[in-house]
Design a protein around this motif. Structure first.
Motif, PDB file in Angstrom:
ATOM      1  N   MET A   1       0.839  -1.169   0.000  1.00  0.00           N
ATOM      2  CA  MET A   1       0.000   0.000   0.000  1.00  0.00           C
ATOM      3  C   MET A   1       0.890   1.239   0.000  1.00  0.00           C
ATOM      4  N   GLU A   2       0.451   2.270  -0.726  1.00  0.00           N
ATOM      5  CA  GLU A   2       1.189   3.516  -0.803  1.00  0.00           C
ATOM      6  C   GLU A   2       0.264   4.684  -0.504  1.00  0.00           C
ATOM      7  N   ALA A   3       0.855   5.775  -0.019  1.00  0.00           N
ATOM      8  CA  ALA A   3       0.119   7.018   0.214  1.00  0.00           C
ATOM      9  C   ALA A   3       0.950   8.160  -0.353  1.00  0.00           C
ATOM     10  N   HIS A   4       0.393   8.856  -1.321  1.00  0.00           N
ATOM     11  CA  HIS A   4       1.062   9.996  -1.935  1.00  0.00           C
ATOM     12  C   HIS A   4       0.628  11.257  -1.200  1.00  0.00           C
ATOM     13  N   VAL A   5       1.592  12.093  -0.832  1.00  0.00           N
ATOM     14  CA  VAL A   5       1.288  13.310  -0.087  1.00  0.00           C
ATOM     15  C   VAL A   5       1.809  14.517  -0.847  1.00  0.00           C
ATOM     16  N   LEU A   6       1.315  15.680  -0.493  1.00  0.00           N
ATOM     17  CA  LEU A   6       1.684  16.908  -1.187  1.00  0.00           C
ATOM     18  C   LEU A   6       2.920  17.548  -0.562  1.00  0.00           C
ATOM     19  N   THR A   7       4.027  16.824  -0.608  1.00  0.00           N
ATOM     20  CA  THR A   7       5.302  17.337  -0.127  1.00  0.00           C
ATOM     21  C   THR A   7       6.403  16.626  -0.909  1.00  0.00           C
ATOM     22  N   ILE A   8       7.615  17.103  -0.752  1.00  0.00           N
ATOM     23  CA  ILE A   8       8.731  16.495  -1.469  1.00  0.00           C
ATOM     24  C   ILE A   8       9.770  15.995  -0.476  1.00  0.00           C
ATOM     25  N   LYS A  15       6.939  12.925  -2.268  1.00  0.00           N
ATOM     26  CA  LYS A  15       7.084  11.930  -1.205  1.00  0.00           C
ATOM     27  C   LYS A  15       5.963  10.901  -1.279  1.00  0.00           C
ATOM     28  N   VAL A  16       6.345   9.661  -1.116  1.00  0.00           N
ATOM     29  CA  VAL A  16       5.398   8.544  -1.116  1.00  0.00           C
ATOM     30  C   VAL A  16       5.670   7.716   0.131  1.00  0.00           C
ATOM     31  N   PHE A  17       4.620   7.533   0.938  1.00  0.00           N
ATOM     32  CA  PHE A  17       4.742   6.675   2.108  1.00  0.00           C
ATOM     33  C   PHE A  17       4.351   5.257   1.708  1.00  0.00           C
ATOM     34  N   LYS A  18       5.025   4.267   2.287  1.00  0.00           N
ATOM     35  CA  LYS A  18       4.742   2.867   1.972  1.00  0.00           C
ATOM     36  C   LYS A  18       4.517   2.077   3.249  1.00  0.00           C
ATOM     37  N   ASN A  23      -0.295   3.150   5.823  1.00  0.00           N
ATOM     38  CA  ASN A  23      -1.489   2.804   6.613  1.00  0.00           C
ATOM     39  C   ASN A  23      -1.834   3.925   7.583  1.00  0.00           C
ATOM     40  N   TYR A  24      -0.808   4.467   8.258  1.00  0.00           N
ATOM     41  CA  TYR A  24      -1.045   5.602   9.163  1.00  0.00           C
ATOM     42  C   TYR A  24      -1.735   6.746   8.425  1.00  0.00           C
ATOM     43  N   MET A  25      -1.207   7.103   7.265  1.00  0.00           N
ATOM     44  CA  MET A  25      -1.764   8.230   6.526  1.00  0.00           C
ATOM     45  C   MET A  25      -3.219   7.962   6.114  1.00  0.00           C
TER      46      MET A  25
END
Length: 129
Positions: A1-8, A15-18, A23-25
């Motif tokens: 699972m990935e979460a794309h956020v509006l930051t670099i 930035k991509v959280f994995k 899951n937290y995001m």
């Protein structure tokens, strides 16, 4: 699972959280999202700020627990077999602990300042949704 956020990141790449961070995001997003904001999914979101901030009903934690469980089952089916533990202390900190086979996700919500605190990451997210 990935979460794309509006930051670099440090390399000026989005930035991509994995995995656990993603899951937290997604959990925080579901907690803060107001139902009806996404027209294609009008029931998506818990609306923690508007529905639970000043609610003093005696069964409010049970209702919130059921809402969280329902939202996770519907919109984050990867988080299966979840146990949810809620605790509201005298300092107006709502502690939400979600236990899954993949790990434990702890989220603290300050009902006065509306800050979301993720204890494991030492990061505070201000409610701007």
């Amino acid at each position: 699972m990935e979460a794309h956020v509006l930051t670099i990141n440090d390399f000026n790449v989005p930035k991509v959280f994995k995995n656990a961070d993603a899951n937290y995001m997604h959990i925080v997003y579901l907690l803060l999202l107001e139902p009806g904001k996404i027209q294609s999914h009008p029931t998506m979101g818990i609306g923690l700020r508007s529905r639970y901030r000043f609610n003093n009903a005696p069964n409010i934690l049970t209702v919130l627990e059921n809402d969280i469980k329902s939202q996770l089952e519907t919109y984050l089916p990867d988080l299966k077999n979840t146990d949810i533990v809620l605790d509201l202390d005298d300092n107006h900190i709502l502690s939400i602990t979600i236990v899954t086979p993949e790990g434990v996700y702890q989220i603290n919500y300050n009902t006065n300042t509306e800050d979301i605190i993720l204890p494991n990451s030492k990061t505070t997210y201000i409610n701007n949704i």
